[in-house]
Enzyme design. Structure first.
Site, PDB file in Angstrom:
ATOM      1  N   GLU A  14      37.610  96.577  -5.714  1.00 32.59           N
ATOM      2  CA  GLU A  14      37.432  97.229  -7.019  1.00 32.59           C
ATOM      3  C   GLU A  14      36.493  98.428  -6.909  1.00 32.59           C
ATOM      4  O   GLU A  14      35.885  98.839  -7.876  1.00 32.59           O
ATOM      5  CB  GLU A  14      36.908  96.213  -8.043  1.00 32.59           C
ATOM      6  N   ASP A  40      79.167 106.927  37.730  1.00 33.40           N
ATOM      7  CA  ASP A  40      80.523 107.074  38.262  1.00 33.40           C
ATOM      8  C   ASP A  40      80.693 106.055  39.384  1.00 33.40           C
ATOM      9  O   ASP A  40      79.755 105.795  40.130  1.00 33.40           O
ATOM     10  CB  ASP A  40      80.738 108.498  38.802  1.00 33.40           C
ATOM     11  N   ASP A  41      81.893 105.468  39.463  1.00 30.57           N
ATOM     12  CA  ASP A  41      82.113 104.447  40.489  1.00 30.57           C
ATOM     13  C   ASP A  41      82.331 105.073  41.873  1.00 30.57           C
ATOM     14  O   ASP A  41      82.232 104.389  42.878  1.00 30.57           O
ATOM     15  CB  ASP A  41      83.300 103.545  40.118  1.00 30.57           C
ATOM     16  N   ASN A  90      39.405  88.428 -12.300  1.00 33.40           N
ATOM     17  CA  ASN A  90      40.430  87.790 -11.468  1.00 33.40           C
ATOM     18  C   ASN A  90      40.494  86.286 -11.723  1.00 33.40           C
ATOM     19  O   ASN A  90      41.572  85.711 -11.831  1.00 33.40           O
ATOM     20  CB  ASN A  90      40.139  88.038  -9.981  1.00 33.40           C
ATOM     21  N   MET A  98      86.837 106.182  33.838  1.00 33.00           N
ATOM     22  CA  MET A  98      87.594 105.241  34.659  1.00 33.00           C
ATOM     23  C   MET A  98      86.707 104.541  35.678  1.00 33.00           C
ATOM     24  O   MET A  98      86.360 105.120  36.701  1.00 33.00           O
ATOM     25  CB  MET A  98      88.712 105.997  35.414  1.00 33.00           C
ATOM     26  N   ASP A 113      45.066  93.220 -11.149  1.00 32.78           N
ATOM     27  CA  ASP A 113      45.814  94.416 -10.730  1.00 32.78           C
ATOM     28  C   ASP A 113      46.031  95.360 -11.907  1.00 32.78           C
ATOM     29  O   ASP A 113      45.941  96.582 -11.764  1.00 32.78           O
ATOM     30  CB  ASP A 113      47.164  94.027 -10.119  1.00 32.78           C
TER      31      ASP A 113
END
Ligand SMILES: [Mg+2]
Length: 457
Positions: A373, A9-10, A338, A55, A347
């Protein structure tokens, strides 16, 4: 319940006024006199709720709220706007800026505390979810958390529980373009409907001729399926006591008749947005937990899961004097698979191996991809002799039919070596058990592969 509240708050006297009242309730209070300081405090400190004056010079409360809500680092902090005038247009502007609630000056004490407490409760739920999501330290979780969850283009499914025809018709008209509205005129039927359908908000009228709307609220809060369903109460002027009781029971918001269409749609939007955010967060936590313990390629558990559960299974077997066996499997010459067929081919082999492995173990066995594996199966209530038979069955299952790999389904021969060990009576440990299985596997490999070696107990 303790929480850190930021008062913005101001006017210093206004700040002081709220500060004193919050301190009296044992809240921790931070203060700011302008919007820029407020934003900085939210970014740096652990703020649980912001009480924000509308405000203020330079940057007004709407702008502060908008900035807090658009920054992922602060968007989850609840904001209560404090307006000088009881102006519906101000409230709507605030809700559009993302505010979670409103208070009007002079601030009513009971309302202040109830609202702050209910938002702190909600905030701690969100915090817990955020914490759980982030402590798993999974890659991508930061991105998940910072993602803008608001999916405001889809209309929310909303249930209105109200027995007054005129009121139902008014609300149907107001929400025609902003919600998929279902109506229940009987509160008991409404309760079951709310539990059975995936609504994103339920609006409950307080005006039943012979039923207490708050009973319905508390029933919805105690049921698992509706615990997180936002509830908005539609009350009449002069029902403040009832609203406060409702807030204590966990309703999320309320509107006082005559209901303003803009306020209804804006408040509804806020509730739905928050629910969607929390739902997504909850789902991402569940997904993260799953990602943390499941091997993405094979769908089997991963090594992390094995590490955290093997000790439990071991302790249980020892305590109950039951047998326990472990097998470690390793695909033979996987590197050359592989090299010859690429990683995609590799995979495919791992996935097919996992499928055949799963087919040959029981539901109570724990099958994991240990890494690369290598796979591990923990078999509770299984002695060495039985474990060796299971291992032999798996070895034969792998060798008896070639694996289909790649898009053209090329068939290749795959074999596996298996080491088996079992829990020893007397002194034994998880590490020793695994070590024996590992040694057995080594013997199977050096003995020519495609075989099972069991370390006699
Ligand atoms: Mg002011």
């Amino acid at each position: 319940m303790t929480a850190r509240i930021l008062v913005v708050d101001d006017i210093p006297a206004n700040v002081r006024l709220l500060e004193v009242r919050l301190l009296a309730e044992y809240f921790e209070v931070l203060t700011a006199n302008n919007g820029a300081d407020a934003i900085e405090t939210c970014e740096n400190g652990k703020v649980d709720v912001v009480l924000l004056d509308v405000m203020m010079p330079d940057m007004d409360g709407f702008e502060v709220c908008k900035r807090l809500k658009s920054d992922p680092a602060t968007s989850h902090i609840p904001v209560v706007m404090i307006t000088a005038l009881d102006q519906v247009s101000d409230r709507v502007r605030g809700l559009e800026a993302g505010a979670d609630d409103f208070l009007t000056k002079p601030v009513n004490d009971l309302q202040l505390m109830t609202r702050v407490k209910s938002l702190v409760r909600l905030k701690s739920l969100t915090d817990e979810l955020r914490l759980r999501a982030s402590t798993t330290r999974n890659i991508g979780i930061e991105e998940l958390l910072s993602r803008d969850f608001a999916t405001e283009d889809t209309k929310p499914r909303v249930l209105l529980i109200d027995e007054r025809r005129s009121s139902v018709e008014r609300i149907q008209k107001m929400l025609r373009n902003s919600a998929e509205l279902d109506v229940a005129t009987d509160p008991h039927a409404g309760f079951f409907q709310a539990a059975e359908t995936a609504y994103e908000c339920v609006l409950i009228s307080t005006a039943f001729s012979d039923f207490d709307a708050l009973r319905l609220c508390s029933q919805l809060r105690s049921l698992d399926r509706t615990r997180f369903l936002p509830i908005m109460l539609l009350a009449d002027e002069g029902e403040e006591g009832r609203i406060l009781r409702g807030l204590e029971l966990g309703i999320n918001d309320y509107l006082i008749r005559p209901i303003d269409q803009h306020e209804l749609t804006a408040r509804l939007r806020t509730q739905v947005r928050r629910k969607r955010y929390n739902d997504q967060l909850r789902a991402s936590v569940a997904q993260t937990i799953e990602m943390a313990v499941i091997d993405g390629l094979t769908g089997l558990h991963n090594r992390r899961y094995l590490d955290s559960h093997l000790q439990t299974l071991f302790d249980r077997a020892v305590a109950r004097r039951r047998p326990l066996s472990v097998m470690i499997t390793d695909l033979d010459r996987f590197k050359s698979i592989n090299d010859t067929h690429g990683h995609d081919g590799g995979d495919d082999v791992l996935r097919e191996f996992a499928r055949r492995l799963r087919k040959n173990v029981r539901g109570i066995d724990l099958a994991c991809r240990f890494g690369g594996e290598e796979f591990v199966v923990v078999m509770p209530d299984t002695d060495g002799a039985v474990a060796e038979k299971v291992a032999e069955r798996i070895r034969a299952e792998i060798a008896q039919a070639p694996f289909a790999i790649g898009s053209d389904g090329k068939a290749i021969e795959v074999t596996v070596s298996v080491g088996v060990s079992s829990l020893l009576k007397g002194t034994d440990s998880v590490a020793a058990l695994m070590k024996r299985a590992d040694l057995a596997l080594y013997e199977a490999k050096s003995g020519g592969r495609n075989r099972v070696v069991a370390k006699a107990a």
